[in-house]
Design a protein around this motif. Structure first.
Motif, PDB file in Angstrom:
ATOM      1  N   ILE A 122       0.868  -1.181   0.000  1.00  0.00           N
ATOM      2  CA  ILE A 122       0.000   0.000   0.000  1.00  0.00           C
ATOM      3  C   ILE A 122       0.902   1.227   0.000  1.00  0.00           C
ATOM      4  O   ILE A 122       1.837   1.322   0.790  1.00  0.00           O
ATOM      5  CB  ILE A 122      -0.933   0.015   1.224  1.00  0.00           C
ATOM      6  N   GLY A 123       0.630   2.152  -0.894  1.00  0.00           N
ATOM      7  CA  GLY A 123       1.389   3.389  -0.949  1.00  0.00           C
ATOM      8  C   GLY A 123       2.593   3.311  -1.859  1.00  0.00           C
ATOM      9  O   GLY A 123       3.048   2.239  -2.258  1.00  0.00           O
ATOM     10  N   LYS A 124       3.106   4.489  -2.180  1.00  0.00           N
ATOM     11  CA  LYS A 124       4.307   4.654  -3.021  1.00  0.00           C
ATOM     12  C   LYS A 124       4.887   6.007  -2.643  1.00  0.00           C
ATOM     13  O   LYS A 124       4.550   7.031  -3.223  1.00  0.00           O
ATOM     14  CB  LYS A 124       3.932   4.595  -4.504  1.00  0.00           C
ATOM     15  N   PHE A 125       5.762   5.989  -1.631  1.00  0.00           N
ATOM     16  CA  PHE A 125       6.193   7.231  -1.001  1.00  0.00           C
ATOM     17  C   PHE A 125       7.668   7.531  -1.257  1.00  0.00           C
ATOM     18  O   PHE A 125       8.496   6.640  -1.361  1.00  0.00           O
ATOM     19  CB  PHE A 125       5.959   7.155   0.511  1.00  0.00           C
ATOM     20  N   ASP A 126       7.988   8.824  -1.278  1.00  0.00           N
ATOM     21  CA  ASP A 126       9.372   9.257  -1.424  1.00  0.00           C
ATOM     22  C   ASP A 126      10.119   9.214  -0.097  1.00  0.00           C
ATOM     23  O   ASP A 126      11.350   9.133  -0.082  1.00  0.00           O
ATOM     24  CB  ASP A 126       9.421  10.678  -1.987  1.00  0.00           C
ATOM     25  N   THR A 127       9.373   9.297   1.025  1.00  0.00           N
ATOM     26  CA  THR A 127      10.022   9.384   2.332  1.00  0.00           C
ATOM     27  C   THR A 127       9.616   8.236   3.247  1.00  0.00           C
ATOM     28  O   THR A 127       8.489   7.725   3.180  1.00  0.00           O
ATOM     29  CB  THR A 127       9.674  10.709   3.038  1.00  0.00           C
ATOM     30  N   LEU A 128      10.552   7.873   4.127  1.00  0.00           N
ATOM     31  CA  LEU A 128      10.275   6.862   5.139  1.00  0.00           C
ATOM     32  C   LEU A 128       9.182   7.330   6.085  1.00  0.00           C
ATOM     33  O   LEU A 128       8.337   6.540   6.518  1.00  0.00           O
ATOM     34  CB  LEU A 128      11.560   6.564   5.922  1.00  0.00           C
TER      35      LEU A 128
END
Length: 210
Positions: A122-128
Motif C-alpha cells: 500500500i502506498g508509493k512514497f518518497d520518504t520513510l
C-alpha cells in the motif's frame, strides 16, 4: 448508494460521516494481488531467491514474515512501487466474525524491496516518514473498523479498504502522526465527528494492535 447491505445500525451513519464530498478511499494507493509478479509458491520462491543476503540483493517479504533475497530483475510488475517506500500487509487475516484485529500487522517496505503474492503493498512514497505514518494509521481502531464493514472472509484484498479515507501522511497533515496510536484514534474520531456512542462501539469491537 453503497452497493452493499449494511447489517449494523451503527455503520450507515458512520459511513456517511466518513464519505464526505472530498472523500478519497485508501484503495487509490493499493494494488491488486501479485503486485510484483512473484508467486508465493515455495518452488517459485526457492527458484528466484536466496535465504542469505548477497551483494546487490533486494529484500523479498514472504508469508509468515519470512524475508528472502532476490535480484532486482525478479520484479516484473510495478517497478515504480518497488523503487519507493510502501507498507506491506497480508492478503489474509482471521475470521471476520471473531478476529478483533481485522487485518494483519503492517510492515514498512524500503525502496528496492518487494513481496510475494501472499502480501500486497500500500502506498508509493518518497520518504520513510510517510510510510511509517501509513503503518501507524493501519494500526488504528478507526481504520480497522472501517475495514471490518467490508471484510466478509479471511481475504483482505484491496476492496476492503473502500470505506477507509486516505490521509495526508506528511508533517503538513491535520493528523499529528507523532502521537501514539491510541491518540491517533482520538484525532480521527474528532476529525470525522463521531459520537461518543460510535466511539464506544468501535473501541469495544476492535482490539489494540501492538
Amino acid at each position: 448508494g453503497l452497493d452493499i447491505i449494511i447489517s449494523d445500525s451503527v455503520n450507515y451513519p458512520l459511513i456517511c460521516k466518513v464519505k464526505t464530498e472530498d472523500f478519497v478511499p485508501l484503495t487509490t494507493i493499493t494494488t491488486g494481488r501479485n503486485a510484483f509478479g512473484i508467486i508465493g509458491k515455495p518452488s517459485v520462491v526457492n527458484s528466484i531467491s536466496k535465504k542469505e543476503h548477497f551483494p546487490g540483493a533486494c529484500e523479498l517479504r514472504c508469508k509468515a514474515n519470512e524475508i528472502r533475497w532476490i535480484k532486482a530483475d525478479a520484479v516484473t510488475k510495478n517497478k515504480d512501487i518497488f523503487e519507493k517506500y510502501k507498507v506491506y500487509i497480508s492478503k489474509s487475516a482471521g475470521n471476520p466474525n471473531s478476529d478483533a484485529k481485522v487485518i494483519g500487522y503492517p510492515y514498512v517496505g524500503a525502496p528496492q524491496s518487494a513481496c510475494t503474492d501472499s502480501l500486497f503493498p500500500i502506498g508509493k512514497f518518497d520518504t520513510l516518514e510517510e510510510a511509517e505514518n501509513l503503518a501507524k494509521y493501519m494500526k488504528t481502531k478507526f481504520l480497522r473498523y472501517m475495514v471490518s464493514i467490508l471484510k466478509t472472509s479471511q481475504n483482505v484484498t484491496q476492496i476492503v479498504y473502500g470505506f477507509v479515507p486516505i490521509q495526508d501522511f506528511t508533517a503538513s497533515s491535520d493528523i499529528d502522526w507523532s502521537k501514539p496510536v491510541d491518540e491517533l484514534d482520538k484525532q480521527l474520531y474528532a476529525k470525522y465527528g463521531l459520537s461518543q456512542e460510535e466511539i464506544d462501539y468501535i473501541e469495544s469491537m476492535i482490539k489494540p494492535m501492538e
